[in-house]
Design a protein around this motif. Structure first.
Motif, PDB file in Angstrom:
ATOM      1  N   ALA A   1      17.487  29.485  33.347  1.00  0.00           N
ATOM      2  CA  ALA A   1      17.464  29.167  31.917  1.00  0.00           C
ATOM      3  C   ALA A   1      17.297  27.657  31.752  1.00  0.00           C
ATOM      4  CB  ALA A   1      18.759  29.628  31.254  1.00  0.00           C
ATOM      5  N   ILE A   2      16.329  27.240  30.921  1.00  0.00           N
ATOM      6  CA  ILE A   2      16.167  25.797  30.689  1.00  0.00           C
ATOM      7  C   ILE A   2      16.661  25.415  29.289  1.00  0.00           C
ATOM      8  CG2 ILE A   2      14.341  25.504  32.379  1.00  0.00           C
ATOM      9  CD1 ILE A   2      12.316  25.497  30.189  1.00  0.00           C
ATOM     10  N   SER A   3      17.249  26.367  28.612  1.00  0.00           N
ATOM     11  CA  SER A   3      18.025  26.126  27.403  1.00  0.00           C
ATOM     12  C   SER A   3      19.034  27.273  27.325  1.00  0.00           C
ATOM     13  CB  SER A   3      17.124  26.115  26.158  1.00  0.00           C
ATOM     14  OG  SER A   3      16.590  27.408  25.918  1.00  0.00           O
ATOM     15  N   THR A   4      19.996  27.194  26.437  1.00  0.00           N
ATOM     16  CA  THR A   4      20.920  28.324  26.283  1.00  0.00           C
ATOM     17  C   THR A   4      20.091  29.564  25.927  1.00  0.00           C
ATOM     18  OG1 THR A   4      22.722  26.896  25.563  1.00  0.00           O
ATOM     19  CG2 THR A   4      22.892  29.222  25.027  1.00  0.00           C
ATOM     20  N   THR A   5      20.230  30.603  26.734  1.00  0.00           N
ATOM     21  CA  THR A   5      19.332  31.752  26.641  1.00  0.00           C
ATOM     22  C   THR A   5      20.118  33.053  26.591  1.00  0.00           C
ATOM     23  OG1 THR A   5      17.623  30.558  27.882  1.00  0.00           O
ATOM     24  CG2 THR A   5      17.427  32.958  27.806  1.00  0.00           C
ATOM     25  N   ARG A   6      19.620  33.998  25.785  1.00  0.00           N
ATOM     26  CA  ARG A   6      20.205  35.337  25.728  1.00  0.00           C
ATOM     27  C   ARG A   6      19.144  36.344  26.172  1.00  0.00           C
ATOM     28  NH1 ARG A   6      23.357  37.144  20.808  1.00  0.00           N
ATOM     29  NH2 ARG A   6      24.663  38.061  22.415  1.00  0.00           N
ATOM     30  N   LEU A   7      19.546  37.229  27.084  1.00  0.00           N
ATOM     31  CA  LEU A   7      18.597  38.165  27.693  1.00  0.00           C
ATOM     32  C   LEU A   7      19.071  39.603  27.549  1.00  0.00           C
ATOM     33  CD1 LEU A   7      18.026  36.398  31.141  1.00  0.00           C
ATOM     34  CD2 LEU A   7      16.568  36.221  29.127  1.00  0.00           C
ATOM     35  N   TYR A   8      18.098  40.497  27.380  1.00  0.00           N
ATOM     36  CA  TYR A   8      18.345  41.919  27.525  1.00  0.00           C
ATOM     37  C   TYR A   8      17.958  42.326  28.937  1.00  0.00           C
ATOM     38  CZ  TYR A   8      18.405  42.157  22.378  1.00  0.00           C
ATOM     39  OH  TYR A   8      18.692  41.971  21.055  1.00  0.00           O
TER      40      TYR A   8
ATOM     41  N   LYS B   1      12.432  29.621  32.868  1.00  0.00           N
ATOM     42  CA  LYS B   1      11.309  29.261  33.732  1.00  0.00           C
ATOM     43  C   LYS B   1      11.461  29.988  35.062  1.00  0.00           C
ATOM     44  CE  LYS B   1      13.041  25.154  36.223  1.00  0.00           C
ATOM     45  NZ  LYS B   1      12.790  23.734  36.531  1.00  0.00           N
ATOM     46  N   THR B   2      10.320  30.332  35.663  1.00  0.00           N
ATOM     47  CA  THR B   2      10.311  30.871  37.012  1.00  0.00           C
ATOM     48  C   THR B   2       9.654  29.833  37.913  1.00  0.00           C
ATOM     49  OG1 THR B   2       8.234  32.051  36.506  1.00  0.00           O
ATOM     50  CG2 THR B   2      10.293  33.293  36.328  1.00  0.00           C
TER      51      THR B   2
ATOM     52  N   LYS C   1      22.172  26.515  29.886  1.00  0.00           N
ATOM     53  CA  LYS C   1      21.083  25.685  30.402  1.00  0.00           C
ATOM     54  C   LYS C   1      21.336  25.341  31.876  1.00  0.00           C
ATOM     55  CE  LYS C   1      18.694  21.280  29.665  1.00  0.00           C
ATOM     56  NZ  LYS C   1      18.616  20.050  28.841  1.00  0.00           N
ATOM     57  N   GLY C   2      20.328  25.577  32.723  1.00  0.00           N
ATOM     58  CA  GLY C   2      20.429  25.281  34.141  1.00  0.00           C
ATOM     59  C   GLY C   2      21.013  26.408  34.971  1.00  0.00           C
TER      60      GLY C   2
ATOM     61  N   TYR D   1       9.011  31.606  29.732  1.00  0.00           N
ATOM     62  CA  TYR D   1       9.165  32.798  28.907  1.00  0.00           C
ATOM     63  C   TYR D   1      10.115  32.512  27.755  1.00  0.00           C
ATOM     64  CZ  TYR D   1       7.176  34.664  33.156  1.00  0.00           C
ATOM     65  OH  TYR D   1       6.363  34.863  34.240  1.00  0.00           O
ATOM     66  N   GLY D   2       9.689  32.897  26.557  1.00  0.00           N
ATOM     67  CA  GLY D   2      10.502  32.687  25.362  1.00  0.00           C
ATOM     68  C   GLY D   2      10.800  33.986  24.649  1.00  0.00           C
ATOM     69  N   ASP D   3      11.095  33.903  23.350  1.00  0.00           N
ATOM     70  CA  ASP D   3      11.523  35.053  22.566  1.00  0.00           C
ATOM     71  C   ASP D   3      10.571  36.238  22.704  1.00  0.00           C
ATOM     72  OD1 ASP D   3      13.281  33.133  21.825  1.00  0.00           O
ATOM     73  OD2 ASP D   3      12.884  33.228  19.679  1.00  0.00           O
ATOM     74  N   LYS D   4      11.146  37.420  22.966  1.00  0.00           N
ATOM     75  CA  LYS D   4      10.439  38.702  23.038  1.00  0.00           C
ATOM     76  C   LYS D   4       9.441  38.767  24.189  1.00  0.00           C
ATOM     77  CE  LYS D   4      10.959  39.710  18.107  1.00  0.00           C
ATOM     78  NZ  LYS D   4      10.279  40.076  16.845  1.00  0.00           N
ATOM     79  N   GLU D   5       9.666  37.956  25.227  1.00  0.00           N
ATOM     80  CA  GLU D   5       8.785  37.997  26.398  1.00  0.00           C
ATOM     81  C   GLU D   5       9.535  38.573  27.595  1.00  0.00           C
ATOM     82  OE1 GLU D   5       5.368  34.692  25.948  1.00  0.00           O
ATOM     83  OE2 GLU D   5       7.297  33.898  26.601  1.00  0.00           O
ATOM     84  N   TYR D   6       8.810  39.349  28.404  1.00  0.00           N
ATOM     85  CA  TYR D   6       9.378  39.992  29.588  1.00  0.00           C
ATOM     86  C   TYR D   6       9.131  39.120  30.826  1.00  0.00           C
ATOM     87  CZ  TYR D   6       9.247  44.239  26.688  1.00  0.00           C
ATOM     88  OH  TYR D   6       9.421  45.160  25.693  1.00  0.00           O
TER      89      TYR D   6
END
Length: 345
Positions: A221-228, A182-183, A159-160, A198-203
């Protein structure tokens, strides 16, 4: 293309002299006077190698190395300590943390340039081996997106944590596996304005990716986030073998363009009430974190999405509450009357 070097050094004379040497050697050089500024610059600049002093204010060289080694975009960048410390325990500590080399002050120009050249060559060999390994193990075609993603590494951002910065460039497309991103941009007065969530399964990040240009905004990231992170070769295979995904992506771009145009008109001509109402309705449909008609968003992000001061937003939300359009909750805002919000001018 010039190789990029980040020099982090608190001594102004050493910093300027070393930077001049590197620029004369045809390197693209950025400098920072302390470790904290160095890390922020590294995230945006994405250097090919980092040269860093150890004893610095705010954050020392050991701290810089520890942090950069845990950031996905920086963890493989060669790291050279530039220091007056020569004690065996100091050298051992740096090497245990992952430093690639030490250069002791005062140093010869040739010593510095030779160390940089060696580390850059080793990095190139490592990247080539990794690319060859990827080519050998990657399928020739990607006809099942879910199976492809299951085998692909997901990068974790706390986050952050910044994902990319305005002015940087990405050769990958970002896809959210979990969490929220967030952008945002800053205006000429330094005021933050959020441009998307942008959340799950969003580009996201596709403008720089598709146009091969610098990012026009920032991503965090505004929460703990995992990205491809999907390369152009991979996305080409995905689109070639999954026409439905291609159509969905085109639909995504069209929707975002439509929303951007609407937001520009509202910012220019809409009242505070209208901007707030329209944003609440947009977030109700598109914000990643919500339950039913309740949107889980804090006041700062909501005010930055609308482009108004937090105090102005609070007054407007209280007016909407009195008019029974919304309910203000501990986690955000709950929509009570969509039709009335649509009528707000």
């Amino acid at each position: 293309m010039k190789k990029k070097i980040l020099l982090i050094e608190d001594d102004k004379i050493v910093r300027e002299n070393t930077s001049e040497i590197l620029e004369l050697a045809n390197y693209d050089v950025k400098t920072a006077e302390n470790g904290k500024k160095g890390i922020e610059l590294a995230k945006a600049f994405l250097p090919d190698i980092i040269i860093c002093d150890i004893l610095m204010p705010i954050l020392d060289g050991y701290g810089v190395l520890q942090i950069t080694s845990k950031l996905p975009d920086l963890e493989h960048i060669p790291f050279i300590f530039l220091t007056a410390k020569t004690h065996h325990t100091d050298l051992r500590k740096g090497m245990e943390l992952g430093a690639d080399d030490y250069i002791t002050k005062p140093f010869e120009e040739s010593e510095l340039l030779r160390a940089i050249e060696i580390r850059l060559k080793r990095a190139e060999v490592f990247e080539q081996k990794s690319a060859n390994k990827l080519t050998a193990t990657s399928p020739k075609s990607i006809d099942n997106l879910e199976q492809f993603l299951q085998k692909k590494k997901a990068f974790t951002y706390q986050k952050g944590e910044t994902i990319y910065c305005n002015g940087s460039k990405s050769d990958v497309l970002f896809l959210v596996k979990s969490g929220i991103v967030k952008t945002y941009k800053y205006n000429e007065l330094g005021k933050e304005y959020n441009t998307g969530y942008y959340g799950d399964k969003e580009y996201f990040g596709y403008v720089s990716f598709l146009n091969n240009t610098m990012h026009f905004d920032n991503a965090k990231a505004i929460s703990t986030t995992r990205l491809y992170k999907i390369s152009k070769e991979e996305i080409s295979e995905i689109f070639n073998n999954n026409h439905q995904i291609l159509l969905s992506f085109i639909h995504l771009l069209a929707n975002n363009l439509s929303h951007s145009k609407e937001q520009c008109l509202l910012l220019a001509y809409g009242s505070v009430r209208e901007k707030t109402a329209r944003m609440l309705l947009y977030l109700l449909e598109n914000y990643p974190s919500k339950s039913g008609y309740e949107i889980f968003i804090d006041r700062n992000n909501l005010s930055n999405s609308i482009g108004v001061a937090k105090e102005t937003l609070t007054r407007t939300l209280n007016d909407f509450k009195k008019e029974s359009f919304i309910e203000i909750t501990k986690k955000g805002v709950k929509i009570l009357n969509k039709e009335k919000l649509l009528e707000v001018k």
